[in-house]
Design a protein around this motif. Sequence first.
Motif, PDB file in Angstrom:
ATOM      1  N   LEU A  23       0.850  -1.186   0.000  1.00  0.00           N
ATOM      2  CA  LEU A  23       0.000   0.000   0.000  1.00  0.00           C
ATOM      3  C   LEU A  23       0.885   1.236   0.000  1.00  0.00           C
ATOM      4  CD1 LEU A  23      -2.874   1.216   0.196  1.00  0.00           C
ATOM      5  CD2 LEU A  23      -2.661   1.043   2.687  1.00  0.00           C
ATOM      6  N   LEU A  24       0.798   2.051  -1.085  1.00  0.00           N
ATOM      7  CA  LEU A  24       1.579   3.279  -1.185  1.00  0.00           C
ATOM      8  C   LEU A  24       0.818   4.489  -0.666  1.00  0.00           C
ATOM      9  CD1 LEU A  24       3.261   3.065  -4.728  1.00  0.00           C
ATOM     10  CD2 LEU A  24       4.163   2.304  -2.520  1.00  0.00           C
ATOM     11  N   ALA A  25      -0.493   4.525  -0.887  1.00  0.00           N
ATOM     12  CA  ALA A  25      -1.302   5.682  -0.488  1.00  0.00           C
ATOM     13  C   ALA A  25      -2.720   5.224  -0.206  1.00  0.00           C
ATOM     14  CB  ALA A  25      -1.300   6.732  -1.595  1.00  0.00           C
ATOM     15  N   ASN A  26      -3.348   5.862   0.771  1.00  0.00           N
ATOM     16  CA  ASN A  26      -4.731   5.540   1.142  1.00  0.00           C
ATOM     17  C   ASN A  26      -5.377   6.838   1.595  1.00  0.00           C
ATOM     18  OD1 ASN A  26      -6.992   4.011   1.612  1.00  0.00           O
ATOM     19  ND2 ASN A  26      -6.265   3.141   3.533  1.00  0.00           N
ATOM     20  N   ARG A  27      -5.997   7.538   0.658  1.00  0.00           N
ATOM     21  CA  ARG A  27      -6.560   8.857   0.923  1.00  0.00           C
ATOM     22  C   ARG A  27      -7.968   8.763   1.496  1.00  0.00           C
ATOM     23  NH1 ARG A  27      -3.452   8.657  -3.492  1.00  0.00           N
ATOM     24  NH2 ARG A  27      -1.665  10.041  -3.505  1.00  0.00           N
ATOM     25  N   THR A  28      -8.401   9.800   2.194  1.00  0.00           N
ATOM     26  CA  THR A  28      -9.741   9.841   2.767  1.00  0.00           C
ATOM     27  C   THR A  28     -10.782   9.840   1.663  1.00  0.00           C
ATOM     28  OG1 THR A  28      -8.939  11.033   4.679  1.00  0.00           O
ATOM     29  CG2 THR A  28     -11.301  11.173   4.243  1.00  0.00           C
ATOM     30  N   SER A  29     -11.797   8.974   1.812  1.00  0.00           N
ATOM     31  CA  SER A  29     -12.873   8.885   0.831  1.00  0.00           C
ATOM     32  C   SER A  29     -14.122   8.352   1.513  1.00  0.00           C
ATOM     33  CB  SER A  29     -12.476   7.971  -0.333  1.00  0.00           C
ATOM     34  OG  SER A  29     -13.545   7.872  -1.255  1.00  0.00           O
ATOM     35  N   SER A  30     -14.987   9.248   1.939  1.00  0.00           N
ATOM     36  CA  SER A  30     -16.217   8.818   2.605  1.00  0.00           C
ATOM     37  C   SER A  30     -17.155   8.094   1.650  1.00  0.00           C
ATOM     38  CB  SER A  30     -16.926  10.018   3.230  1.00  0.00           C
ATOM     39  OG  SER A  30     -17.257  10.968   2.234  1.00  0.00           O
ATOM     40  N   ARG A  31     -16.948   8.245   0.342  1.00  0.00           N
ATOM     41  CA  ARG A  31     -17.801   7.569  -0.645  1.00  0.00           C
ATOM     42  C   ARG A  31     -17.497   6.086  -0.771  1.00  0.00           C
ATOM     43  NH1 ARG A  31     -17.467  10.665  -6.123  1.00  0.00           N
ATOM     44  NH2 ARG A  31     -18.717   8.891  -6.741  1.00  0.00           N
ATOM     45  N   LEU A 107      -0.840  -1.044  -9.197  1.00  0.00           N
ATOM     46  CA  LEU A 107       0.294  -1.026 -10.113  1.00  0.00           C
ATOM     47  C   LEU A 107       0.930  -2.410 -10.125  1.00  0.00           C
ATOM     48  CD1 LEU A 107       1.948   2.297  -8.867  1.00  0.00           C
ATOM     49  CD2 LEU A 107       0.292   2.016 -10.741  1.00  0.00           C
ATOM     50  N   GLN A 108       0.876  -3.090 -11.239  1.00  0.00           N
ATOM     51  CA  GLN A 108       1.470  -4.427 -11.351  1.00  0.00           C
ATOM     52  C   GLN A 108       2.913  -4.265 -11.784  1.00  0.00           C
ATOM     53  OE1 GLN A 108      -0.795  -7.440 -13.461  1.00  0.00           O
ATOM     54  NE2 GLN A 108       1.101  -8.209 -14.346  1.00  0.00           N
ATOM     55  N   LEU A 109       3.844  -4.545 -10.872  1.00  0.00           N
ATOM     56  CA  LEU A 109       5.260  -4.330 -11.147  1.00  0.00           C
ATOM     57  C   LEU A 109       6.070  -5.605 -10.934  1.00  0.00           C
ATOM     58  CD1 LEU A 109       5.836  -0.914  -9.322  1.00  0.00           C
ATOM     59  CD2 LEU A 109       5.373  -1.303 -11.747  1.00  0.00           C
ATOM     60  N   ALA A 110       7.081  -5.778 -11.774  1.00  0.00           N
ATOM     61  CA  ALA A 110       8.035  -6.875 -11.601  1.00  0.00           C
ATOM     62  C   ALA A 110       9.395  -6.337 -11.190  1.00  0.00           C
ATOM     63  CB  ALA A 110       8.154  -7.672 -12.897  1.00  0.00           C
ATOM     64  N   GLY A 111       9.560  -5.016 -11.236  1.00  0.00           N
ATOM     65  CA  GLY A 111      10.807  -4.366 -10.882  1.00  0.00           C
ATOM     66  C   GLY A 111      10.585  -2.878 -10.790  1.00  0.00           C
ATOM     67  N   PRO A 112      11.653  -2.122 -10.542  1.00  0.00           N
ATOM     68  CA  PRO A 112      11.518  -0.675 -10.378  1.00  0.00           C
ATOM     69  C   PRO A 112      10.918  -0.013 -11.617  1.00  0.00           C
ATOM     70  CG  PRO A 112      13.725  -1.403  -9.759  1.00  0.00           C
ATOM     71  CD  PRO A 112      13.037  -2.566 -10.400  1.00  0.00           C
ATOM     72  N   ASP A 121      -3.720  10.875  -8.166  1.00  0.00           N
ATOM     73  CA  ASP A 121      -5.147  11.004  -8.422  1.00  0.00           C
ATOM     74  C   ASP A 121      -5.949   9.815  -7.919  1.00  0.00           C
ATOM     75  OD1 ASP A 121      -5.534  13.522 -10.242  1.00  0.00           O
ATOM     76  OD2 ASP A 121      -3.694  12.538 -10.911  1.00  0.00           O
ATOM     77  N   GLY A 122      -5.285   8.759  -7.497  1.00  0.00           N
ATOM     78  CA  GLY A 122      -5.977   7.572  -7.009  1.00  0.00           C
ATOM     79  C   GLY A 122      -6.457   7.763  -5.574  1.00  0.00           C
ATOM     80  N   ALA A 123      -7.617   7.202  -5.256  1.00  0.00           N
ATOM     81  CA  ALA A 123      -8.103   7.216  -3.869  1.00  0.00           C
ATOM     82  C   ALA A 123      -7.183   6.369  -3.005  1.00  0.00           C
ATOM     83  CB  ALA A 123      -9.541   6.703  -3.804  1.00  0.00           C
ATOM     84  N   ALA A 124      -6.602   5.332  -3.596  1.00  0.00           N
ATOM     85  CA  ALA A 124      -5.591   4.500  -2.955  1.00  0.00           C
ATOM     86  C   ALA A 124      -4.716   3.941  -4.065  1.00  0.00           C
ATOM     87  CB  ALA A 124      -6.220   3.370  -2.147  1.00  0.00           C
ATOM     88  N   VAL A 125      -3.458   3.646  -3.710  1.00  0.00           N
ATOM     89  CA  VAL A 125      -2.525   3.074  -4.677  1.00  0.00           C
ATOM     90  C   VAL A 125      -1.849   1.880  -4.024  1.00  0.00           C
ATOM     91  CG1 VAL A 125      -0.509   3.473  -6.138  1.00  0.00           C
ATOM     92  CG2 VAL A 125      -2.126   5.353  -5.709  1.00  0.00           C
ATOM     93  N   LEU A 126      -1.933   0.734  -4.709  1.00  0.00           N
ATOM     94  CA  LEU A 126      -1.286  -0.507  -4.274  1.00  0.00           C
ATOM     95  C   LEU A 126      -0.272  -0.935  -5.321  1.00  0.00           C
ATOM     96  CD1 LEU A 126      -4.604  -2.281  -3.334  1.00  0.00           C
ATOM     97  CD2 LEU A 126      -2.741  -1.935  -1.709  1.00  0.00           C
ATOM     98  N   VAL A 127       0.784  -1.596  -4.886  1.00  0.00           N
ATOM     99  CA  VAL A 127       1.728  -2.224  -5.810  1.00  0.00           C
ATOM    100  C   VAL A 127       1.551  -3.727  -5.681  1.00  0.00           C
ATOM    101  CG1 VAL A 127       4.159  -2.633  -6.353  1.00  0.00           C
ATOM    102  CG2 VAL A 127       3.392  -0.333  -5.734  1.00  0.00           C
ATOM    103  N   ASP A 128       1.265  -4.372  -6.804  1.00  0.00           N
ATOM    104  CA  ASP A 128       1.090  -5.816  -6.905  1.00  0.00           C
ATOM    105  C   ASP A 128       2.416  -6.414  -7.343  1.00  0.00           C
ATOM    106  OD1 ASP A 128       0.602  -8.390  -7.869  1.00  0.00           O
ATOM    107  OD2 ASP A 128      -1.056  -7.802  -9.162  1.00  0.00           O
ATOM    108  N   LEU A 129       3.034  -7.174  -6.443  1.00  0.00           N
ATOM    109  CA  LEU A 129       4.324  -7.803  -6.724  1.00  0.00           C
ATOM    110  C   LEU A 129       4.167  -9.263  -7.135  1.00  0.00           C
ATOM    111  CD1 LEU A 129       6.271  -6.250  -3.730  1.00  0.00           C
ATOM    112  CD2 LEU A 129       6.436  -5.591  -6.143  1.00  0.00           C
ATOM    113  N   GLY A 130       2.975  -9.631  -7.611  1.00  0.00           N
ATOM    114  CA  GLY A 130       2.765 -10.992  -8.092  1.00  0.00           C
ATOM    115  C   GLY A 130       1.699 -11.756  -7.348  1.00  0.00           C
TER     116      GLY A 130
END
Length: 177
Positions: A23-31, A107-112, A121-130
């Motif tokens: 989890l990179l970011a988790n912004r407030t979102s009452s919706r 974000l689906q990443l295999a490397g940097p 701009d995302g309400a939350a941002v996750l990095v998927d490492l597989g």
Amino acid sequence: MPSPDTHAGSRAGSVEDPGALVLLANRTSSRTSATGGPALPLRDGVRVYFEGLPDAAADRYAQVVASPAEAEVAVLRAIPDRHNRWPADDVDRVLDLAATVPTIVVLQLAGPAPVPEFAGDGAAVLVDLGVADTTVAEVVFGRHAPGGHLPFALPNPDGDDGTAPGDGYPAGFGLTY
């Protein structure tokens, strides 16, 4: 970025460890949230538009809808090109979607790779490492907390590796809820 019909990013047989989801970011979102605070975890029963993930990954937690116009929230998997750059069409698609409905970006990443310009701009941002698609849904809907930490640094959006401290995300970074 795969279309919602093709689910080309689907990884049904991948790792089922929520520790491989950062989890990179988790912004407030009452919706969208279960608590009225941060965007994640999403509340059960929310109307969700999935793009780049199979609908079946979330259908036991949410009401999956066919278009962003019907959704209360979107969950979108973004994949960089083979040079670890974010294609302009994909950047525009994420920005348009995030302007329409709160968007959880995976974000689906295999490397940097550089942090994409749409990450803010995302309400939350996750990095998927597989991880498996179902694991993404289980973390998004709070069945598991994200427990991962970046195994590599993600540089700032302009891709400059010589950035000042605080730009991008350092190796070892990872939030939870």
